[in-house]
Design an enzyme around this catalytic site. Structure first.
Site, PDB file in Angstrom:
ATOM      1  N   GLY A   1       0.793  -1.223   0.000  1.00 18.48           N
ATOM      2  CA  GLY A   1       0.000   0.000   0.000  1.00 18.48           C
ATOM      3  C   GLY A   1       0.822   1.267   0.000  1.00 18.48           C
ATOM      4  O   GLY A   1       0.509   2.212   0.716  1.00 18.48           O
ATOM      5  N   SER A   2       1.865   1.317  -0.838  1.00 14.92           N
ATOM      6  CA  SER A   2       2.710   2.508  -0.833  1.00 14.92           C
ATOM      7  C   SER A   2       1.958   3.737  -1.336  1.00 14.92           C
ATOM      8  O   SER A   2       2.207   4.860  -0.862  1.00 14.92           O
ATOM      9  CB  SER A   2       3.982   2.283  -1.656  1.00 14.92           C
ATOM     10  OG  SER A   2       3.685   2.083  -3.025  1.00 14.92           O
ATOM     11  N   ASN A   3       1.042   3.560  -2.268  1.00 11.59           N
ATOM     12  CA  ASN A   3       0.223   4.705  -2.683  1.00 11.59           C
ATOM     13  C   ASN A   3      -0.718   5.134  -1.565  1.00 11.59           C
ATOM     14  O   ASN A   3      -0.996   6.324  -1.400  1.00 11.59           O
ATOM     15  CB  ASN A   3      -0.571   4.348  -3.948  1.00 11.59           C
ATOM     16  CG  ASN A   3       0.208   4.644  -5.212  1.00 11.59           C
ATOM     17  OD1 ASN A   3       0.720   5.741  -5.394  1.00 11.59           O
ATOM     18  ND2 ASN A   3       0.298   3.665  -6.101  1.00 11.59           N
TER      19      ASN A   3
ATOM     20  N   ARG B   1     -16.822 -14.351  -6.441  1.00 10.98           N
ATOM     21  CA  ARG B   1     -16.729 -12.900  -6.499  1.00 10.98           C
ATOM     22  C   ARG B   1     -17.915 -12.221  -5.824  1.00 10.98           C
ATOM     23  O   ARG B   1     -17.754 -11.233  -5.109  1.00 10.98           O
ATOM     24  CB  ARG B   1     -16.628 -12.450  -7.962  1.00 10.98           C
ATOM     25  CG  ARG B   1     -16.393 -10.958  -8.114  1.00 10.98           C
ATOM     26  CD  ARG B   1     -16.353 -10.548  -9.565  1.00 10.98           C
ATOM     27  NE  ARG B   1     -15.211 -11.107 -10.262  1.00 10.98           N
ATOM     28  CZ  ARG B   1     -14.917 -10.825 -11.543  1.00 10.98           C
ATOM     29  NH1 ARG B   1     -15.690 -10.004 -12.219  1.00 10.98           N
ATOM     30  NH2 ARG B   1     -13.872 -11.362 -12.112  1.00 10.98           N
TER      31      ARG B   1
ATOM     32  N   MET C   1      -5.836  -5.896  -5.534  1.00  9.76           N
ATOM     33  CA  MET C   1      -5.688  -6.893  -6.584  1.00  9.76           C
ATOM     34  C   MET C   1      -6.940  -7.758  -6.748  1.00  9.76           C
ATOM     35  O   MET C   1      -6.900  -8.983  -6.641  1.00  9.76           O
ATOM     36  CB  MET C   1      -4.457  -7.756  -6.311  1.00  9.76           C
ATOM     37  CG  MET C   1      -3.169  -6.969  -6.205  1.00  9.76           C
ATOM     38  SD  MET C   1      -2.833  -5.938  -7.655  1.00  9.76           S
ATOM     39  CE  MET C   1      -2.486  -7.203  -8.880  1.00  9.76           C
ATOM     40  N   ARG C   2      -8.052  -7.091  -6.979  1.00  9.72           N
ATOM     41  CA  ARG C   2      -9.304  -7.780  -7.277  1.00  9.72           C
ATOM     42  C   ARG C   2     -10.015  -7.031  -8.395  1.00  9.72           C
ATOM     43  O   ARG C   2     -10.061  -5.790  -8.387  1.00  9.72           O
ATOM     44  CB  ARG C   2     -10.217  -7.829  -6.055  1.00  9.72           C
ATOM     45  CG  ARG C   2      -9.688  -8.604  -4.884  1.00  9.72           C
ATOM     46  CD  ARG C   2      -9.803 -10.099  -5.049  1.00  9.72           C
ATOM     47  NE  ARG C   2     -11.197 -10.541  -5.161  1.00  9.72           N
ATOM     48  CZ  ARG C   2     -11.561 -11.817  -5.142  1.00  9.72           C
ATOM     49  NH1 ARG C   2     -10.646 -12.764  -5.029  1.00  9.72           N
ATOM     50  NH2 ARG C   2     -12.836 -12.161  -5.250  1.00  9.72           N
TER      51      ARG C   2
ATOM     52  N   ASN D   1      -8.746   4.812  -9.279  1.00 11.53           N
ATOM     53  CA  ASN D   1      -7.681   3.816  -9.388  1.00 11.53           C
ATOM     54  C   ASN D   1      -6.477   4.462 -10.041  1.00 11.53           C
ATOM     55  O   ASN D   1      -6.600   5.471 -10.748  1.00 11.53           O
ATOM     56  CB  ASN D   1      -8.152   2.621 -10.222  1.00 11.53           C
ATOM     57  CG  ASN D   1      -7.109   1.507 -10.275  1.00 11.53           C
ATOM     58  OD1 ASN D   1      -6.543   1.132  -9.242  1.00 11.53           O
ATOM     59  ND2 ASN D   1      -6.834   0.978 -11.454  1.00 11.53           N
TER      60      ASN D   1
ATOM     61  N   HIS E   1      -3.246   3.155 -12.479  1.00 15.40           N
ATOM     62  CA  HIS E   1      -2.769   2.020 -13.268  1.00 15.40           C
ATOM     63  C   HIS E   1      -1.366   2.320 -13.770  1.00 15.40           C
ATOM     64  O   HIS E   1      -1.108   3.425 -14.254  1.00 15.40           O
ATOM     65  CB  HIS E   1      -3.705   1.775 -14.451  1.00 15.40           C
ATOM     66  CG  HIS E   1      -3.298   0.622 -15.298  1.00 15.40           C
ATOM     67  ND1 HIS E   1      -3.472  -0.689 -14.894  1.00 15.40           N
ATOM     68  CD2 HIS E   1      -2.701   0.567 -16.514  1.00 15.40           C
ATOM     69  CE1 HIS E   1      -3.013  -1.500 -15.836  1.00 15.40           C
ATOM     70  NE2 HIS E   1      -2.543  -0.762 -16.833  1.00 15.40           N
TER      71      HIS E   1
ATOM     72  N   LEU F   1     -12.355  -2.862 -17.754  1.00 19.89           N
ATOM     73  CA  LEU F   1     -11.081  -3.003 -17.055  1.00 19.89           C
ATOM     74  C   LEU F   1     -10.098  -1.941 -17.516  1.00 19.89           C
ATOM     75  O   LEU F   1      -9.764  -1.849 -18.705  1.00 19.89           O
ATOM     76  CB  LEU F   1     -10.494  -4.393 -17.307  1.00 19.89           C
ATOM     77  CG  LEU F   1      -9.155  -4.683 -16.622  1.00 19.89           C
ATOM     78  CD1 LEU F   1      -9.305  -4.658 -15.106  1.00 19.89           C
ATOM     79  CD2 LEU F   1      -8.602  -6.036 -17.085  1.00 19.89           C
TER      80      LEU F   1
END
Length: 214
Positions: free
Chosen positions: A12-14, A65, A90-91, A107, A109, A144
């Protein structure tokens, strides 16, 4: 004061960068919780050290899910978030989940979208021989890595780069870009106009960084 919930799966560095920026810049917001999909996510330790509530919704306990997302929704709704921030979560989320929190999920990316959607972005960039790479902060929709782009960071691809060195350079740029974008949302400066994001008042939505960010 707006409430932010951050979703992580690992270090979780962000998330750390966002928490620090919120504290140092005194945003009109607070980090209400950090939710992890793994009990051993190292970012939980950082969150707890900063007095932030933490919740674990383990994917392995809900392999389907829908049942996993039902548990995640229950955890999220207990904090009534104004904004959900994905920070190495990561989901892949379903369209139903995304619609529930429409225009409230961000998010980041590790590529210059729409190029290199999905995984293994840095090696794919090297294999393609491109000369610049970077990261993209965007709203999340059902496609996505296809949501409206808010801002991007650009870094050079240097001679001799491998996947690790390029990834480190991009991640360092993310730590600058992502808190900035979250703050824009908190300050009600982002407006969606179809597939485009308008920032008011305008300022550069492209961060260009040098090779020293490693």
């Amino acid at each position: 004061m707006k409430k932010i919930v951050i979703l992580i799966s690992g270090r979780g560095s962000n998330m750390e960068a966002i928490v620090r920026a919120c504290e140092m810049q005194r945003w009109p917001a607070r980090i209400a919780a950090v939710i992890a999909s793994r009990a051993d996510a190292k970012g939980l330790l950082f969150a707890r050290a900063h007095g932030i509530a933490t919740v674990v919704v383990e994917a392995k306990n809900d392999p389907e899910r829908e049942s996993f997302e039902a548990a995640l929704v229950a955890a999220l709704d207990s904090f009534t978030p104004d904004l959900i921030v994905l920070a190495g979560f990561m989901r892949v989320l379903t369209a139903t989940f995304i619609e529930r929190y429409a225009n409230r999920i961000l998010n980041i990316h590790p590529s210059l979208l729409p190029s290199f959607r999905g995984l293994n972005t840095h090696q794919r960039a090297l294999d393609a021989g491109i000369k610049v790479h970077g990261a993209t902060a965007h709203f999340v929709n059902a496609q996505l890595d296809g949501g409206p782009i808010i801002a991007q960071s650009v870094v050079p691809v240097l001679a001799g780069d491998d996947e690790a060195t390029l990834a480190a350079r991009v991640l360092a740029s993310e730590h600058i870009l992502y808190p900035r974008v979250v703050c824009w949302f908190i300050e009600d400066r982002l407006t969606l106009e179809g597939a485009h994001v308008v920032l008011t008042p305008p300022e550069p939505q492209c961060l260009i960084t040098g090779a020293d960010l490693i």
